[in-house]
Design a protein around this motif. Structure first.
Motif, PDB file in Angstrom:
ATOM      1  N   VAL A  75      -3.672   5.511  -4.368  1.00 50.66           N
ATOM      2  CA  VAL A  75      -2.750   4.629  -3.580  1.00 50.66           C
ATOM      3  C   VAL A  75      -3.546   4.265  -2.484  1.00 50.66           C
ATOM      4  O   VAL A  75      -3.567   3.063  -2.214  1.00 50.66           O
ATOM      5  N   SER A  79      -5.022   0.308  -2.351  1.00 52.20           N
ATOM      6  CA  SER A  79      -4.514  -0.683  -1.500  1.00 52.20           C
ATOM      7  C   SER A  79      -5.553  -1.428  -0.750  1.00 52.20           C
ATOM      8  O   SER A  79      -5.409  -2.264  -0.154  1.00 52.20           O
ATOM      9  N   THR A 145      -2.016   4.971  -9.978  1.00 53.68           N
ATOM     10  CA  THR A 145      -1.781   4.745  -8.597  1.00 53.68           C
ATOM     11  C   THR A 145      -2.520   3.773  -7.885  1.00 53.68           C
ATOM     12  O   THR A 145      -2.270   3.267  -6.968  1.00 53.68           O
ATOM     13  N   LEU A 148      -0.891   0.655  -8.417  1.00 49.64           N
ATOM     14  CA  LEU A 148       0.428   0.662  -7.318  1.00 49.64           C
ATOM     15  C   LEU A 148       0.002   0.366  -5.781  1.00 49.64           C
ATOM     16  O   LEU A 148       0.592  -0.282  -5.244  1.00 49.64           O
ATOM     17  N   GLY A 149      -1.016   0.969  -5.469  1.00 48.61           N
ATOM     18  CA  GLY A 149      -1.404   0.773  -4.190  1.00 48.61           C
ATOM     19  C   GLY A 149      -1.861  -0.427  -3.878  1.00 48.61           C
ATOM     20  O   GLY A 149      -1.993  -1.106  -2.872  1.00 48.61           O
ATOM     21  N   SER A 150      -2.787  -1.223  -5.045  1.00 53.94           N
ATOM     22  CA  SER A 150      -3.076  -2.406  -4.855  1.00 53.94           C
ATOM     23  C   SER A 150      -2.059  -3.546  -4.710  1.00 53.94           C
ATOM     24  O   SER A 150      -2.050  -4.527  -4.143  1.00 53.94           O
ATOM     25  N   VAL A 151      -0.850  -3.184  -5.380  1.00 58.68           N
ATOM     26  CA  VAL A 151       0.507  -3.995  -5.133  1.00 58.68           C
ATOM     27  C   VAL A 151       1.078  -4.082  -3.717  1.00 58.68           C
ATOM     28  O   VAL A 151       1.405  -5.092  -3.299  1.00 58.68           O
ATOM     29  N   THR A 152       0.875  -2.731  -3.156  1.00 61.43           N
ATOM     30  CA  THR A 152       1.430  -2.496  -1.852  1.00 61.43           C
ATOM     31  C   THR A 152       0.418  -3.126  -0.662  1.00 61.43           C
ATOM     32  O   THR A 152       0.921  -3.487   0.427  1.00 61.43           O
ATOM     33  N   GLY A 153      -0.733  -2.827  -1.059  1.00 57.99           N
ATOM     34  CA  GLY A 153      -1.767  -3.432  -0.157  1.00 57.99           C
ATOM     35  C   GLY A 153      -2.048  -4.894   0.113  1.00 57.99           C
ATOM     36  O   GLY A 153      -2.251  -5.369   1.112  1.00 57.99           O
TER      37      GLY A 153
END
Length: 153
Positions: A75, A79, A145, A148-153
């Motif tokens: 994550v 990000s 993960t 998933l981190g790249s989507v939130t970053g």
């Protein structure tokens, strides 16, 4: 894939693996001293079995944390990625290589700490299958993960 971030992820695994391995070696040494070295009677007879079980349990417990660590690092490192594909590759490869280093460091330290009462305890080659499985699982967890981190970053 970002080579610097793969290296960073693997290095974090190796550093944490060293710390976990040192603690594991200390606790298994303590268990060996308690269960076999100073034992008498029936405890002395079954002491090596208990010692082997303690080495196995400590090693297994230490390996369980590699996918968790891979998820957290996935994550965080993901990000910072430019896209999901880069995050998956960087975090997957970093998590897999890092977990391999982590597992090897932990097992080598635990095996190196084995005393005379640990004749029935596992060796490095005995644990290699578990280390490889841990690395594969950590790679998958890291890749997912990371995305998933790249989507939130």
């Amino acid at each position: 894939m970002n080579g610097n971030r793969v290296g960073l992820t693997a290095a974090v695994f190796a550093v944490i693996g060293t710390g976990v391995g040192l603690v594991a070696a200390a606790t298994t040494g303590w268990a060996e001293a308690s269960l076999a070295t100073a034992a008498t009677g029936e405890t002395a007879r079954f002491g090596p079995v208990f010692v082997a079980q303690s080495y196995l349990a400590v090693t297994a417990a230490a390996l369980i944390f590699a996918p968790l660590l891979s998820g957290v690092l996935g994550v965080l490192v993901g990000s910072r990625a430019y896209d999901a594909q880069e995050a998956a590759a960087t975090c997957g490869i970093g998590g897999g290589l890092g977990a391999l280093a982590y597992g090897l460091v932990v097992v080598v330290l635990v095996v190196a700490s084995q005393g005379e009462a640990a004749t029935q305890a596992h060796g490095i080659t005995d644990a290699f299958g578990a280390i490889l499985t841990t690395a594969v699982v950590a790679a998958v967890v890291g890749a997912v993960t990371g995305v998933l981190g790249s989507v939130t970053g």
